[in-house]
Design a protein around this motif. Structure first.
Motif, PDB file in Angstrom:
ATOM      1  N   VAL A 247     -11.075  89.967   7.853  1.00 12.88           N
ATOM      2  CA  VAL A 247     -10.283  90.331   8.275  1.00 12.88           C
ATOM      3  C   VAL A 247      -9.078  89.704   8.222  1.00 12.88           C
ATOM      4  O   VAL A 247      -7.713  90.125   7.750  1.00 12.88           O
ATOM      5  CB  VAL A 247     -10.691  90.428   9.797  1.00 12.88           C
ATOM      6  CG1 VAL A 247      -9.188  90.347  10.837  1.00 12.88           C
ATOM      7  CG2 VAL A 247     -11.448  91.544   9.981  1.00 12.88           C
ATOM      8  N   THR A 248      -9.107  88.347   8.469  1.00 15.26           N
ATOM      9  CA  THR A 248      -8.199  87.362   8.681  1.00 15.26           C
ATOM     10  C   THR A 248      -7.306  87.108   7.330  1.00 15.26           C
ATOM     11  O   THR A 248      -6.326  87.284   6.830  1.00 15.26           O
ATOM     12  CB  THR A 248      -8.706  86.020   9.273  1.00 15.26           C
ATOM     13  OG1 THR A 248      -9.394  85.759  10.200  1.00 15.26           O
ATOM     14  CG2 THR A 248      -7.497  85.470   9.333  1.00 15.26           C
ATOM     15  N   THR A 249      -8.703  86.820   6.339  1.00 18.83           N
ATOM     16  CA  THR A 249      -7.856  87.345   5.426  1.00 18.83           C
ATOM     17  C   THR A 249      -7.033  88.041   4.800  1.00 18.83           C
ATOM     18  O   THR A 249      -5.706  87.957   4.014  1.00 18.83           O
ATOM     19  CB  THR A 249      -9.195  86.576   3.929  1.00 18.83           C
ATOM     20  OG1 THR A 249      -9.586  85.853   4.357  1.00 18.83           O
ATOM     21  CG2 THR A 249      -8.660  85.855   2.212  1.00 18.83           C
ATOM     22  N   PHE A 250      -7.410  88.953   4.300  1.00 19.50           N
ATOM     23  CA  PHE A 250      -6.746  90.773   4.355  1.00 19.50           C
ATOM     24  C   PHE A 250      -5.723  90.381   5.343  1.00 19.50           C
ATOM     25  O   PHE A 250      -4.428  90.750   5.221  1.00 19.50           O
ATOM     26  CB  PHE A 250      -7.488  91.782   4.670  1.00 19.50           C
ATOM     27  CG  PHE A 250      -6.875  93.013   4.292  1.00 19.50           C
ATOM     28  CD1 PHE A 250      -7.161  93.661   2.697  1.00 19.50           C
ATOM     29  CD2 PHE A 250      -6.099  93.339   5.496  1.00 19.50           C
ATOM     30  CE1 PHE A 250      -6.645  95.117   2.822  1.00 19.50           C
ATOM     31  CE2 PHE A 250      -4.820  94.849   4.926  1.00 19.50           C
ATOM     32  CZ  PHE A 250      -5.713  95.679   4.149  1.00 19.50           C
ATOM     33  N   VAL A 251      -5.983  90.154   6.551  1.00 19.23           N
ATOM     34  CA  VAL A 251      -4.334  90.101   7.156  1.00 19.23           C
ATOM     35  C   VAL A 251      -3.621  89.023   7.324  1.00 19.23           C
ATOM     36  O   VAL A 251      -2.570  89.496   6.995  1.00 19.23           O
ATOM     37  CB  VAL A 251      -4.627  89.797   8.575  1.00 19.23           C
ATOM     38  CG1 VAL A 251      -3.196  89.887   9.705  1.00 19.23           C
ATOM     39  CG2 VAL A 251      -5.286  91.015   9.685  1.00 19.23           C
ATOM     40  N   MET A 252      -3.688  88.399   6.746  1.00 20.39           N
ATOM     41  CA  MET A 252      -2.815  87.039   6.115  1.00 20.39           C
ATOM     42  C   MET A 252      -2.064  87.546   5.097  1.00 20.39           C
ATOM     43  O   MET A 252      -0.406  87.192   4.285  1.00 20.39           O
ATOM     44  CB  MET A 252      -3.739  85.838   6.106  1.00 20.39           C
ATOM     45  CG  MET A 252      -3.545  84.352   7.041  1.00 20.39           C
ATOM     46  SD  MET A 252      -4.978  83.219   5.914  1.00 20.39           S
ATOM     47  CE  MET A 252      -3.244  82.547   6.057  1.00 20.39           C
ATOM     48  N   HIS A 253      -2.441  88.137   4.390  1.00 22.11           N
ATOM     49  CA  HIS A 253      -1.694  88.193   2.593  1.00 22.11           C
ATOM     50  C   HIS A 253      -1.615  89.926   2.834  1.00 22.11           C
ATOM     51  O   HIS A 253      -0.300  90.158   1.989  1.00 22.11           O
ATOM     52  CB  HIS A 253      -3.215  88.476   1.835  1.00 22.11           C
ATOM     53  CG  HIS A 253      -3.599  87.573   1.067  1.00 22.11           C
ATOM     54  ND1 HIS A 253      -2.482  86.892   0.090  1.00 22.11           N
ATOM     55  CD2 HIS A 253      -4.546  86.790   1.501  1.00 22.11           C
ATOM     56  CE1 HIS A 253      -3.869  85.840   0.089  1.00 22.11           C
ATOM     57  NE2 HIS A 253      -4.986  85.327   0.515  1.00 22.11           N
ATOM     58  N   HIS A 254      -0.786  90.402   4.121  1.00 22.85           N
ATOM     59  CA  HIS A 254      -0.256  91.983   4.111  1.00 22.85           C
ATOM     60  C   HIS A 254       0.281  92.275   5.045  1.00 22.85           C
ATOM     61  O   HIS A 254       1.295  93.102   4.755  1.00 22.85           O
ATOM     62  CB  HIS A 254      -1.927  93.018   3.661  1.00 22.85           C
ATOM     63  CG  HIS A 254      -2.207  93.163   2.892  1.00 22.85           C
ATOM     64  ND1 HIS A 254      -3.550  92.199   2.648  1.00 22.85           N
ATOM     65  CD2 HIS A 254      -2.836  94.031   1.830  1.00 22.85           C
ATOM     66  CE1 HIS A 254      -4.627  92.950   1.521  1.00 22.85           C
ATOM     67  NE2 HIS A 254      -3.587  94.114   0.552  1.00 22.85           N
ATOM     68  N   THR A 255       0.227  91.384   6.470  1.00 29.75           N
ATOM     69  CA  THR A 255       1.600  91.324   7.423  1.00 29.75           C
ATOM     70  C   THR A 255       2.482  91.244   6.908  1.00 29.75           C
ATOM     71  O   THR A 255       2.778  89.652   5.954  1.00 29.75           O
ATOM     72  CB  THR A 255       0.966  90.509   7.950  1.00 29.75           C
ATOM     73  OG1 THR A 255       1.632  91.315   9.999  1.00 29.75           O
ATOM     74  CG2 THR A 255       0.725  89.057   8.269  1.00 29.75           C
ATOM     75  N   ASN A 256       3.658  91.477   7.401  1.00 30.99           N
ATOM     76  CA  ASN A 256       5.037  90.811   7.522  1.00 30.99           C
ATOM     77  C   ASN A 256       5.462  90.643   8.074  1.00 30.99           C
ATOM     78  O   ASN A 256       6.834  90.250   8.500  1.00 30.99           O
ATOM     79  CB  ASN A 256       5.601  91.997   6.503  1.00 30.99           C
ATOM     80  CG  ASN A 256       5.447  92.851   5.337  1.00 30.99           C
ATOM     81  OD1 ASN A 256       4.889  92.414   4.920  1.00 30.99           O
ATOM     82  ND2 ASN A 256       5.437  94.283   4.985  1.00 30.99           N
ATOM     83  N   ILE A 257       4.888  90.328   8.992  1.00 33.55           N
ATOM     84  CA  ILE A 257       4.594  89.545  10.021  1.00 33.55           C
ATOM     85  C   ILE A 257       4.778  87.768  10.550  1.00 33.55           C
ATOM     86  O   ILE A 257       3.418  87.621   9.717  1.00 33.55           O
ATOM     87  CB  ILE A 257       5.336  90.042  11.816  1.00 33.55           C
ATOM     88  CG1 ILE A 257       3.760  90.869  11.682  1.00 33.55           C
ATOM     89  CG2 ILE A 257       5.609  92.352  11.315  1.00 33.55           C
ATOM     90  CD1 ILE A 257       3.291  91.303  13.299  1.00 33.55           C
ATOM     91  N   PRO A 258       4.892  87.176  11.377  1.00 34.37           N
ATOM     92  CA  PRO A 258       4.418  86.237  11.323  1.00 34.37           C
ATOM     93  C   PRO A 258       2.824  85.971  11.685  1.00 34.37           C
ATOM     94  O   PRO A 258       2.598  86.924  13.366  1.00 34.37           O
ATOM     95  CB  PRO A 258       5.542  85.495  12.457  1.00 34.37           C
ATOM     96  CG  PRO A 258       6.532  85.863  12.437  1.00 34.37           C
ATOM     97  CD  PRO A 258       6.556  87.155  12.122  1.00 34.37           C
TER      98      PRO A 258
END
Length: 263
Positions: A247-258
């Protein structure tokens, strides 16, 4: 909330975005902000320089690393001076630290559990095409303290999204999210992707949102209209050192917010 804020400086747009966030947090919390610039020792290795000379078509000569180090040190001086002047103009307590080594080693060596590290999402590399690993990702995995990952577009923090599933890491993230909400007078949303109703756990002053689906995808989708996301992150042991968790890895790579990873 934090004793110090350590911000990585490499001159990239996301790095400067992290600096501006650091100044906002530092001034609001009345804590010092330390700018850290590291000359990557791997770019000074003679073997690396000889290889890259062949690829890029320039003449290599013994001792070129010394000249290159002088150039990097001059760049560092200009960068740190700009950082210090900007911080002082905003009324922030600022200091700087410059070193040579592996950037993630230096940053981690300076961090205490009570600090906050702020870094840009994409590192600035002077030679395009040569990937030496992401400093931000390594620091995020190994840091003893929370890590704030900034994106290039700086936003006012008014809508704060916290990934919440009832676990202890997510409870710590929610607690920190509430504190940040008070600091910036923002709204806090506890986003739960899964079964059951956890609204009673999140407490007052927080908007509870329950979604169904794949957690990492739903979190990224929901966060598009947010200004900051907090995730609970924790060590999985040495055998899992290369991974933060899906979950964390995916979010780090795909989110466009801090993104703020809470340890």
């Amino acid at each position: 909330m934090f004793n110090r804020i350590l911000v990585g400086l490499d001159g990239s747009p996301t790095s400067w975005s992290a600096v501006h966030y650091a100044f906002e947090f530092g001034k609001g919390l009345d804590v010092p902000v330390v700018g850290i610039h590291v000359i990557d020792e791997r770019f000074l290795e003679e073997g690396f320089l000889e290889d890259i000379a062949g690829v890029l078509g320039f003449n290599y000569y013994a001792g070129i690393s010394g000249k290159l180090k002088e150039f990097f040190e001059e760049q560092a001086s200009v960068l740190l001076d700009e950082f210090l002047a900007l911080g002082r103009s905003k009324g922030v307590k600022v200091s700087s630290y410059q070193s040579t080594g592996k950037p993630y080693h230096v940053i981690l060596a300076q961090a205490d559990p009570e600090d906050l590290i702020m870094l840009g999402k994409k590192s600035h590399k002077p030679v395009s095409g040569f990937l030496l690993g992401s400093t931000t990702e390594v620091v995020a995995r190994r840091s003893p303290c929370p890590v704030f990952v900034a994106v290039e577009q700086k936003k006012d923090i008014k809508k704060i999204c916290v990934a919440y599933n009832g676990s202890e890491p997510s409870k710590r993230a929610l607690h920190m999210g509430k504190l940040i909400g008070k600091l910036f007078d923002g709204e806090v949303y506890a986003v739960h992707v899964g079964e059951g109703d956890l609204s009673a756990e999140v407490g007052e002053g927080v908007r509870y949102v329950r979604l169904s689906g794949i957690p990492e995808e739903k979190l990224v989708e929901y966060s598009k209209d947010m200004d900051l996301m907090l995730l609970g992150a924790f060590s999985k042991g040495r055998i899992m050192e290369l991974f933060l968790g899906s979950v964390t890895t995916f979010v780090m790579h795909h989110t466009n917010i801090p993104l703020l990873l809470v340890k």
